[in-house]
Scaffold this motif. Structure first.
Motif, PDB file in Angstrom:
ATOM      1  N   MET A   1       0.852  -1.183   0.000  1.00  0.00           N
ATOM      2  CA  MET A   1       0.000   0.000   0.000  1.00  0.00           C
ATOM      3  C   MET A   1       0.893   1.240   0.000  1.00  0.00           C
ATOM      4  SD  MET A   1      -2.779   1.364   2.805  1.00  0.00           S
ATOM      5  CE  MET A   1      -3.660  -0.159   2.806  1.00  0.00           C
ATOM      6  N   LEU A   2       0.596   2.172  -0.877  1.00  0.00           N
ATOM      7  CA  LEU A   2       1.385   3.399  -0.960  1.00  0.00           C
ATOM      8  C   LEU A   2       0.947   4.449   0.043  1.00  0.00           C
ATOM      9  CD1 LEU A   2       1.762   3.909  -4.798  1.00  0.00           C
ATOM     10  CD2 LEU A   2       3.480   3.151  -3.169  1.00  0.00           C
ATOM     11  N   PHE A   3      -0.364   4.508   0.315  1.00  0.00           N
ATOM     12  CA  PHE A   3      -0.871   5.598   1.141  1.00  0.00           C
ATOM     13  C   PHE A   3      -2.219   5.222   1.729  1.00  0.00           C
ATOM     14  CE2 PHE A   3      -3.266   9.637   1.418  1.00  0.00           C
ATOM     15  CZ  PHE A   3      -2.456  10.301   2.326  1.00  0.00           C
ATOM     16  N   ASN A   4      -2.424   5.538   2.989  1.00  0.00           N
ATOM     17  CA  ASN A   4      -3.701   5.295   3.650  1.00  0.00           C
ATOM     18  C   ASN A   4      -4.087   6.563   4.397  1.00  0.00           C
ATOM     19  OD1 ASN A   4      -5.906   4.495   5.100  1.00  0.00           O
ATOM     20  ND2 ASN A   4      -4.941   2.702   6.009  1.00  0.00           N
ATOM     21  N   SER A   5      -5.174   7.183   3.990  1.00  0.00           N
ATOM     22  CA  SER A   5      -5.595   8.438   4.619  1.00  0.00           C
ATOM     23  C   SER A   5      -6.463   8.220   5.848  1.00  0.00           C
ATOM     24  CB  SER A   5      -6.357   9.295   3.609  1.00  0.00           C
ATOM     25  OG  SER A   5      -7.539   8.636   3.219  1.00  0.00           O
ATOM     26  N   GLY A   6      -6.925   6.990   6.060  1.00  0.00           N
ATOM     27  CA  GLY A   6      -7.823   6.724   7.180  1.00  0.00           C
ATOM     28  C   GLY A   6      -9.270   6.649   6.715  1.00  0.00           C
ATOM     29  N   GLU A   7     -10.184   6.613   7.657  1.00  0.00           N
ATOM     30  CA  GLU A   7     -11.609   6.498   7.336  1.00  0.00           C
ATOM     31  C   GLU A   7     -12.108   7.733   6.597  1.00  0.00           C
ATOM     32  OE1 GLU A   7     -15.891   5.631   9.547  1.00  0.00           O
ATOM     33  OE2 GLU A   7     -14.093   5.924  10.763  1.00  0.00           O
ATOM     34  N   LEU A   8     -12.870   7.514   5.536  1.00  0.00           N
ATOM     35  CA  LEU A   8     -13.418   8.609   4.741  1.00  0.00           C
ATOM     36  C   LEU A   8     -14.882   8.856   5.102  1.00  0.00           C
ATOM     37  CD1 LEU A   8     -11.998   7.770   1.201  1.00  0.00           C
ATOM     38  CD2 LEU A   8     -11.178   9.485   2.809  1.00  0.00           C
ATOM     39  N   PHE A   9     -15.270  10.128   5.094  1.00  0.00           N
ATOM     40  CA  PHE A   9     -16.637  10.540   5.374  1.00  0.00           C
ATOM     41  C   PHE A   9     -17.138  11.326   4.166  1.00  0.00           C
ATOM     42  CE2 PHE A   9     -14.424   9.966   9.299  1.00  0.00           C
ATOM     43  CZ  PHE A   9     -15.332   9.297  10.099  1.00  0.00           C
ATOM     44  N   ARG A  10     -18.330  10.969   3.691  1.00  0.00           N
ATOM     45  CA  ARG A  10     -18.892  11.577   2.491  1.00  0.00           C
ATOM     46  C   ARG A  10     -19.838  12.705   2.881  1.00  0.00           C
ATOM     47  NH1 ARG A  10     -23.281  10.631  -1.145  1.00  0.00           N
ATOM     48  NH2 ARG A  10     -22.649  10.753  -3.332  1.00  0.00           N
ATOM     49  N   GLY A  11     -19.823  13.765   2.062  1.00  0.00           N
ATOM     50  CA  GLY A  11     -20.726  14.878   2.318  1.00  0.00           C
ATOM     51  C   GLY A  11     -20.910  15.740   1.087  1.00  0.00           C
ATOM     52  N   LYS A  12     -21.764  16.741   1.218  1.00  0.00           N
ATOM     53  CA  LYS A  12     -22.059  17.670   0.128  1.00  0.00           C
ATOM     54  C   LYS A  12     -21.753  19.090   0.597  1.00  0.00           C
ATOM     55  CE  LYS A  12     -25.845  19.189  -2.843  1.00  0.00           C
ATOM     56  NZ  LYS A  12     -27.251  18.960  -3.192  1.00  0.00           N
ATOM     57  N   ILE A  13     -20.976  19.818  -0.196  1.00  0.00           N
ATOM     58  CA  ILE A  13     -20.647  21.199   0.161  1.00  0.00           C
ATOM     59  C   ILE A  13     -21.879  22.071  -0.044  1.00  0.00           C
ATOM     60  CG2 ILE A  13     -19.267  23.225  -0.450  1.00  0.00           C
ATOM     61  CD1 ILE A  13     -16.947  21.367  -1.024  1.00  0.00           C
ATOM     62  N   LEU A  14     -22.281  22.753   1.030  1.00  0.00           N
ATOM     63  CA  LEU A  14     -23.428  23.654   0.963  1.00  0.00           C
ATOM     64  C   LEU A  14     -22.992  25.076   0.635  1.00  0.00           C
ATOM     65  CD1 LEU A  14     -25.507  22.435   4.028  1.00  0.00           C
ATOM     66  CD2 LEU A  14     -25.710  21.756   1.628  1.00  0.00           C
ATOM     67  N   LYS A  15     -21.852  25.482   1.190  1.00  0.00           N
ATOM     68  CA  LYS A  15     -21.371  26.843   0.970  1.00  0.00           C
ATOM     69  C   LYS A  15     -19.864  26.884   1.185  1.00  0.00           C
ATOM     70  CE  LYS A  15     -22.395  31.649   1.928  1.00  0.00           C
ATOM     71  NZ  LYS A  15     -21.716  32.037   0.726  1.00  0.00           N
ATOM     72  N   ARG A  16     -19.192  27.585   0.271  1.00  0.00           N
ATOM     73  CA  ARG A  16     -17.766  27.835   0.406  1.00  0.00           C
ATOM     74  C   ARG A  16     -17.471  29.198  -0.175  1.00  0.00           C
ATOM     75  NH1 ARG A  16     -14.406  26.709  -3.317  1.00  0.00           N
ATOM     76  NH2 ARG A  16     -12.783  28.106  -2.775  1.00  0.00           N
ATOM     77  N   PRO A  17     -16.948  30.137   0.594  1.00  0.00           N
ATOM     78  CA  PRO A  17     -16.556  30.028   1.990  1.00  0.00           C
ATOM     79  C   PRO A  17     -17.755  29.821   2.912  1.00  0.00           C
ATOM     80  CG  PRO A  17     -15.982  32.217   1.113  1.00  0.00           C
ATOM     81  CD  PRO A  17     -16.645  31.445   0.029  1.00  0.00           C
ATOM     82  N   SER A  18     -17.465  29.304   4.059  1.00  0.00           N
ATOM     83  CA  SER A  18     -18.478  28.988   5.053  1.00  0.00           C
ATOM     84  C   SER A  18     -19.203  30.236   5.536  1.00  0.00           C
ATOM     85  CB  SER A  18     -17.786  28.305   6.241  1.00  0.00           C
ATOM     86  OG  SER A  18     -18.630  28.255   7.349  1.00  0.00           O
ATOM     87  N   PRO A  90      -3.419  18.678  -2.244  1.00  0.00           N
ATOM     88  CA  PRO A  90      -2.052  18.589  -2.762  1.00  0.00           C
ATOM     89  C   PRO A  90      -1.088  17.845  -1.835  1.00  0.00           C
ATOM     90  CG  PRO A  90      -2.708  20.898  -2.456  1.00  0.00           C
ATOM     91  CD  PRO A  90      -3.877  20.046  -2.101  1.00  0.00           C
ATOM     92  N   LYS A  91      -1.300  17.888  -0.547  1.00  0.00           N
ATOM     93  CA  LYS A  91      -0.398  17.183   0.381  1.00  0.00           C
ATOM     94  C   LYS A  91      -0.499  15.672   0.204  1.00  0.00           C
ATOM     95  CE  LYS A  91       2.069  20.085   2.555  1.00  0.00           C
ATOM     96  NZ  LYS A  91       3.500  20.118   2.263  1.00  0.00           N
ATOM     97  N   ASN A  92      -1.675  15.170  -0.170  1.00  0.00           N
ATOM     98  CA  ASN A  92      -1.799  13.728  -0.404  1.00  0.00           C
ATOM     99  C   ASN A  92      -0.927  13.284  -1.563  1.00  0.00           C
ATOM    100  OD1 ASN A  92      -3.466  13.261   1.711  1.00  0.00           O
ATOM    101  ND2 ASN A  92      -5.325  13.058   0.513  1.00  0.00           N
ATOM    102  N   SER A  99       6.113   8.144  -0.420  1.00  0.00           N
ATOM    103  CA  SER A  99       6.053   6.695  -0.216  1.00  0.00           C
ATOM    104  C   SER A  99       6.698   5.952  -1.385  1.00  0.00           C
ATOM    105  CB  SER A  99       4.597   6.261  -0.040  1.00  0.00           C
ATOM    106  OG  SER A  99       4.514   4.880   0.157  1.00  0.00           O
ATOM    107  N   CYS A 100       6.464   6.438  -2.609  1.00  0.00           N
ATOM    108  CA  CYS A 100       7.083   5.818  -3.786  1.00  0.00           C
ATOM    109  C   CYS A 100       8.604   5.932  -3.730  1.00  0.00           C
ATOM    110  CB  CYS A 100       6.564   6.463  -5.065  1.00  0.00           C
ATOM    111  SG  CYS A 100       4.862   6.041  -5.461  1.00  0.00           S
ATOM    112  N   LEU A 101       9.112   7.077  -3.314  1.00  0.00           N
ATOM    113  CA  LEU A 101      10.560   7.262  -3.210  1.00  0.00           C
ATOM    114  C   LEU A 101      11.151   6.370  -2.116  1.00  0.00           C
ATOM    115  CD1 LEU A 101      10.806  11.135  -3.627  1.00  0.00           C
ATOM    116  CD2 LEU A 101      11.631   9.409  -5.239  1.00  0.00           C
TER     117      LEU A 101
END
Length: 138
Positions: A1-18, A90-92, A99-101
Motif C-alpha cells: 500500500m502506498l498511502f492510507n488516509s484513514g476512514e473517509l466521510f462523504r458529504g455535500k458542500i453547501l457553501k464555500r466560503p463557510s 495537494p499534500k496527499n 512513499s514511492c521514493l
C-alpha cells in the motif's frame, strides 16, 4: 500500500466560503448522516471540484485548535454517467510520491541514496530532490 488516509466521510458542500468562517479554505458541509460540519478545503475550488453542491470525501482532523472537524481530500465527479473520484488535496499527492521514493517504486529512480522534501534551491522550492547511488541528483 502506498498511502492510507484513514476512514473517509462523504458529504455535500453547501457553501464555500463557510457562513461561519469566511476564509475561502473552509466550507459548510452536510454529511451523509445529516449533520452539518465545517471542513477545511486545501485547494481554492479546484476547478469546480470543491464548490457548492460538490460531493466530497473527508477525513477527520484531530487538531483541537482547528475550527474544522474534517478535511476535504477527494471530490466525486460525474460526467456522461461516469462517476470518478479525484484527489484534490495537494499534500496527499506529496505523501504518495514520498512513499514511492521510500519504497523505490519509480523505475527511473532506482537505488535512491537519500532525498529531501520541500527543498529550497536558489529562488525555487522543490517538492523533492535527492541523490541516487551513482551520485546523480534528481
Amino acid at each position: 500500500m502506498l498511502f492510507n488516509s484513514g476512514e473517509l466521510f462523504r458529504g455535500k458542500i453547501l457553501k464555500r466560503p463557510s457562513m461561519v468562517c469566511k476564509t475561502p479554505y473552509v466550507a459548510d458541509v452536510l454529511l451523509d448522516n445529516g449533520s452539518l460540519t465545517l471542513a477545511h478545503t486545501a485547494s481554492l475550488g479546484c476547478c469546480g471540484l470543491c464548490d457548492k453542491d460538490s460531493i466530497v470525501y473527508m477525513i477527520k482532523t484531530n487538531n483541537p485548535k482547528n475550527k474544522c472537524s474534517y478535511k476535504v481530500i477527494i471530490s466525486e465527479s460525474s460526467e456522461r454517467n461516469i462517476s470518478q473520484l479525484i484527489g484534490i488535496d495537494p499534500k496527499n499527492a506529496e505523501n504518495i510520491v514520498n512513499s514511492c521514493l521510500e519504497n523505490n517504486r519509480f523505475s527511473w529512480l532506482k537505488d535512491i541514496k537519500e532525498f529531501q522534501r520541500e527543498k529550497t534551491y536558489l529562488n525555487s522550492r522543490f517538492d523533492f530532490c535527492g541523490i541516487d547511488n551513482n551520485n546523480q541528483e534528481f
